[in-house]
Design a protein around this motif. Sequence first.
Motif, PDB file in Angstrom:
ATOM      1  N   VAL A 269      -8.309  -0.592   4.837  1.00 24.38           N
ATOM      2  CA  VAL A 269      -8.156  -0.051   6.187  1.00 24.38           C
ATOM      3  C   VAL A 269      -7.135  -0.844   6.996  1.00 24.38           C
ATOM      4  CG1 VAL A 269      -9.375   0.395   8.354  1.00 24.38           C
ATOM      5  CG2 VAL A 269     -10.469   0.918   6.180  1.00 24.38           C
ATOM      6  N   ARG A 270      -6.980  -2.116   6.703  1.00 24.13           N
ATOM      7  CA  ARG A 270      -6.091  -2.941   7.534  1.00 24.13           C
ATOM      8  C   ARG A 270      -4.628  -2.835   7.141  1.00 24.13           C
ATOM      9  NH1 ARG A 270      -8.648  -8.551   5.571  1.00 24.13           N
ATOM     10  NH2 ARG A 270     -10.437  -7.198   5.815  1.00 24.13           N
ATOM     11  N   ARG A 271      -4.345  -2.029   6.115  1.00 26.51           N
ATOM     12  CA  ARG A 271      -2.975  -1.931   5.641  1.00 26.51           C
ATOM     13  C   ARG A 271      -2.405  -0.548   5.924  1.00 26.51           C
ATOM     14  NH1 ARG A 271      -2.294  -2.090   0.551  1.00 26.51           N
ATOM     15  NH2 ARG A 271      -4.383  -1.487  -0.141  1.00 26.51           N
ATOM     16  N   GLY A 272      -1.142  -0.353   5.622  1.00 25.31           N
ATOM     17  CA  GLY A 272      -0.508   0.940   5.818  1.00 25.31           C
ATOM     18  C   GLY A 272       0.300   0.992   7.098  1.00 25.31           C
ATOM     19  N   ILE A 273       1.026   2.107   7.277  1.00 29.28           N
ATOM     20  CA  ILE A 273       1.862   2.308   8.462  1.00 29.28           C
ATOM     21  C   ILE A 273       1.682   3.737   8.955  1.00 29.28           C
ATOM     22  CG2 ILE A 273       3.590   0.599   7.742  1.00 29.28           C
ATOM     23  CD1 ILE A 273       5.380   2.982   6.939  1.00 29.28           C
ATOM     24  N   VAL A 274       2.018   3.954  10.232  1.00 35.01           N
ATOM     25  CA  VAL A 274       2.036   5.283  10.838  1.00 35.01           C
ATOM     26  C   VAL A 274       3.465   5.572  11.284  1.00 35.01           C
ATOM     27  CG1 VAL A 274       1.147   6.741  12.684  1.00 35.01           C
ATOM     28  CG2 VAL A 274      -0.358   5.056  11.603  1.00 35.01           C
ATOM     29  N   ASP A 275       4.022   6.717  10.865  1.00 32.30           N
ATOM     30  CA  ASP A 275       5.408   7.023  11.215  1.00 32.30           C
ATOM     31  C   ASP A 275       5.494   7.859  12.491  1.00 32.30           C
ATOM     32  OD1 ASP A 275       4.746   9.625  10.539  1.00 32.30           O
ATOM     33  OD2 ASP A 275       6.255   9.831   8.956  1.00 32.30           O
ATOM     34  N   ASP A 276       6.708   8.288  12.836  1.00 36.65           N
ATOM     35  CA  ASP A 276       6.918   9.035  14.074  1.00 36.65           C
ATOM     36  C   ASP A 276       6.240  10.404  14.072  1.00 36.65           C
ATOM     37  OD1 ASP A 276       8.361   7.041  15.212  1.00 36.65           O
ATOM     38  OD2 ASP A 276      10.335   7.911  14.839  1.00 36.65           O
ATOM     39  N   ASN A 277       5.942  10.938  12.889  1.00 36.09           N
ATOM     40  CA  ASN A 277       5.238  12.215  12.805  1.00 36.09           C
ATOM     41  C   ASN A 277       3.726  12.039  12.911  1.00 36.09           C
ATOM     42  OD1 ASN A 277       7.587  13.875  12.301  1.00 36.09           O
ATOM     43  ND2 ASN A 277       7.643  12.997  10.249  1.00 36.09           N
ATOM     44  N   GLY A 278       3.273  10.801  13.062  1.00 39.14           N
ATOM     45  CA  GLY A 278       1.843  10.533  13.105  1.00 39.14           C
ATOM     46  C   GLY A 278       1.210  10.489  11.728  1.00 39.14           C
ATOM     47  N   CYS A 279       2.020  10.509  10.671  1.00 39.95           N
ATOM     48  CA  CYS A 279       1.499  10.457   9.307  1.00 39.95           C
ATOM     49  C   CYS A 279       1.214   9.006   8.911  1.00 39.95           C
ATOM     50  CB  CYS A 279       2.487  11.080   8.322  1.00 39.95           C
ATOM     51  SG  CYS A 279       2.696  12.863   8.532  1.00 39.95           S
ATOM     52  N   TYR A 280       0.101   8.840   8.197  1.00 37.22           N
ATOM     53  CA  TYR A 280      -0.332   7.512   7.756  1.00 37.22           C
ATOM     54  C   TYR A 280      -0.004   7.342   6.272  1.00 37.22           C
ATOM     55  CZ  TYR A 280      -3.601   3.948   6.101  1.00 37.22           C
ATOM     56  OH  TYR A 280      -4.160   2.846   5.495  1.00 37.22           O
ATOM     57  N   PHE A 281       0.613   6.216   5.939  1.00 43.75           N
ATOM     58  CA  PHE A 281       1.021   5.925   4.568  1.00 43.75           C
ATOM     59  C   PHE A 281       0.365   4.626   4.111  1.00 43.75           C
ATOM     60  CE2 PHE A 281       4.273   8.517   6.447  1.00 43.75           C
ATOM     61  CZ  PHE A 281       4.733   9.339   5.429  1.00 43.75           C
ATOM     62  N   LEU A 282      -0.292   4.673   2.963  1.00 47.36           N
ATOM     63  CA  LEU A 282      -0.923   3.481   2.405  1.00 47.36           C
ATOM     64  C   LEU A 282      -0.498   3.310   0.950  1.00 47.36           C
ATOM     65  CD1 LEU A 282      -2.998   1.139   2.378  1.00 47.36           C
ATOM     66  CD2 LEU A 282      -4.720   2.825   1.706  1.00 47.36           C
ATOM     67  N   VAL A 283       0.124   2.163   0.646  1.00 43.72           N
ATOM     68  CA  VAL A 283       0.364   1.774  -0.736  1.00 43.72           C
ATOM     69  C   VAL A 283      -0.916   1.084  -1.199  1.00 43.72           C
ATOM     70  CG1 VAL A 283       1.824   0.467  -2.321  1.00 43.72           C
ATOM     71  CG2 VAL A 283       2.814   1.461  -0.239  1.00 43.72           C
ATOM     72  N   ILE A 284      -1.673   1.741  -2.064  1.00 45.43           N
ATOM     73  CA  ILE A 284      -3.012   1.254  -2.386  1.00 45.43           C
ATOM     74  C   ILE A 284      -2.969  -0.056  -3.159  1.00 45.43           C
ATOM     75  CG2 ILE A 284      -5.153   1.833  -3.615  1.00 45.43           C
ATOM     76  CD1 ILE A 284      -4.560   4.768  -2.937  1.00 45.43           C
ATOM     77  N   LEU A 309      -1.738   6.834  -0.703  1.00 42.72           N
ATOM     78  CA  LEU A 309      -2.450   7.778   0.157  1.00 42.72           C
ATOM     79  C   LEU A 309      -1.531   8.164   1.309  1.00 42.72           C
ATOM     80  CD1 LEU A 309      -4.975   9.267   1.305  1.00 42.72           C
ATOM     81  CD2 LEU A 309      -5.575   7.116   2.438  1.00 42.72           C
ATOM     82  N   VAL A 310      -1.386   9.471   1.545  1.00 39.21           N
ATOM     83  CA  VAL A 310      -0.638   9.968   2.706  1.00 39.21           C
ATOM     84  C   VAL A 310      -1.564  10.907   3.464  1.00 39.21           C
ATOM     85  CG1 VAL A 310       1.407  11.169   3.550  1.00 39.21           C
ATOM     86  CG2 VAL A 310       1.545   9.814   1.441  1.00 39.21           C
ATOM     87  N   MET A 311      -1.680  10.694   4.784  1.00 33.66           N
ATOM     88  CA  MET A 311      -2.582  11.499   5.603  1.00 33.66           C
ATOM     89  C   MET A 311      -1.847  11.999   6.842  1.00 33.66           C
ATOM     90  SD  MET A 311      -6.267  10.408   7.297  1.00 33.66           S
ATOM     91  CE  MET A 311      -6.916   9.893   5.714  1.00 33.66           C
ATOM     92  N   THR A 312      -1.957  13.295   7.112  1.00 36.01           N
ATOM     93  CA  THR A 312      -1.307  13.863   8.287  1.00 36.01           C
ATOM     94  C   THR A 312      -2.122  13.526   9.541  1.00 36.01           C
ATOM     95  OG1 THR A 312      -2.482  15.977   8.325  1.00 36.01           O
ATOM     96  CG2 THR A 312      -0.610  15.794   6.818  1.00 36.01           C
ATOM     97  N   SER A 313      -1.525  13.759  10.699  1.00 35.90           N
ATOM     98  CA  SER A 313      -2.216  13.473  11.962  1.00 35.90           C
ATOM     99  C   SER A 313      -3.456  14.342  12.131  1.00 35.90           C
ATOM    100  CB  SER A 313      -1.266  13.685  13.143  1.00 35.90           C
ATOM    101  OG  SER A 313      -0.811  15.030  13.189  1.00 35.90           O
ATOM    102  N   ARG A 314      -3.498  15.487  11.435  1.00 34.95           N
ATOM    103  CA  ARG A 314      -4.651  16.386  11.511  1.00 34.95           C
ATOM    104  C   ARG A 314      -5.773  15.985  10.557  1.00 34.95           C
ATOM    105  NH1 ARG A 314      -1.853  22.164  10.835  1.00 34.95           N
ATOM    106  NH2 ARG A 314      -0.696  20.975   9.275  1.00 34.95           N
TER     107      ARG A 314
END
Length: 425
Positions: A269-284, A309-314
């Motif tokens: 949970v403490r890793r990953g980034i959020v881009d300008d589209n609100g998408c969350y990216f995690l290199v597991i 893992l890639v997750m959209t803002s929705r």
Amino acid sequence: MRKLGSIALGSTEGSVTTGVAIDSAIGVNIAAKQNVLTRRIRTYGGDVVVDAEQGTTIIRGAINSRGGDISISASGRVRTKNLISRSGDVSVISDSGAVRTGYIRTDRGNRNGDVYLEAARNIRVAASFEMNGEQYSIYAGEDGVISVAHQQNKKENKRGQFVIGNTTGSGTLALVTSPVTSPPVTPPAGGGVQPNPILIYIEVFRRVLFIDTAPAHQTEINPITGQPYADEAEFELVKQLTPNQQGRFKDILNNQAIPEEERLRKEDVRRGIVDDNGCYFLVIGRQLGNFEEHDIYAYEVTGDRSDHLVMTSRGNYSFYDGRLNIGGLAHNQRGQALGSYAEVKTQHKYFEKAIDGNLSDMTRYERREYLKMKRQIEIGNLVANDCNLQFFLSFDNRRAANAIRTIFGNRYPRMNVYHIEGFGF
């Protein structure tokens, strides 16, 4: 928190976090060395100044100054709700990140404030209100000046337009009341946020003010894990996630139907980034599951030993088997773009039975696997489309690859399907 006089909150080393709304008869001045996280702010004609010198500013509520100027700034990202000055100027600045606000309104009778927005990345005014049957995102009256400096970290000829009525890139959700000046005029009042000098003493008196200015991760519970934040990095990342993303992440962690070796861990949970589209990216950082043949093939195709893992803002999400790099066969043999997110599949010869849509020739296991695969492909493409990604799908079996091409056709323009032989087994 209510106060008849002015309110000054500061942290010379850490962050400032308030869990209650702030009301002041005169003004509000918040300054932090790191991050600012606060709720609604209201004054009765006083100025509102909020500055995060080396961090991010997040305001989870509207700011209404009723005539005072509003000045919000941060080194990193700035996110606010609606900004209502009622004749005061509004200035929102991010030195190195993006800006996202609710609607901005500076009109009051014949007096109108100016609006100045500046960010190194995108600027989105992502809400609106109704006035005379029209929806407005920025309303500065008849003579208010609206100035925008967006994507300041890009060369002039590479900056996208600031689009009225579209927040895909930089822009507003709805109308504005006057033409937008870009490149902008000088920020209102020089554009600088000048914290009250008394703030250097606030650390000593913070308990008197009944506001906790300790690092926020020490005072709040992570809604995903249900435990205290491990560190400030985890706190900052989780606060960038939408409620949908937080809830989905929690579901993934607690899904007992998934074998333990295939689940995420709480420390992820403490890793990953959020881009300008609100998408969350995690290199597991590892390959989920325990399928040696599949994992060997995934590494050969992508050159990447980690699932993603890639997750959209929705809250829609997809696990991918890798991200293509220069060590992957997909790039070296097929010319597939580096950075494409990939799914790889071994065997699955029976897919050709589904080309005509008749699943009756399949065994029960094959039907279940086919329907699961179909859903996985649909979700992988949905996420790729929402997060502006390229999706690469590789089979070690030629007949399976050809069947998938036939079944899905050109339905997903972001998906490329290939047959690449596996050499590791």
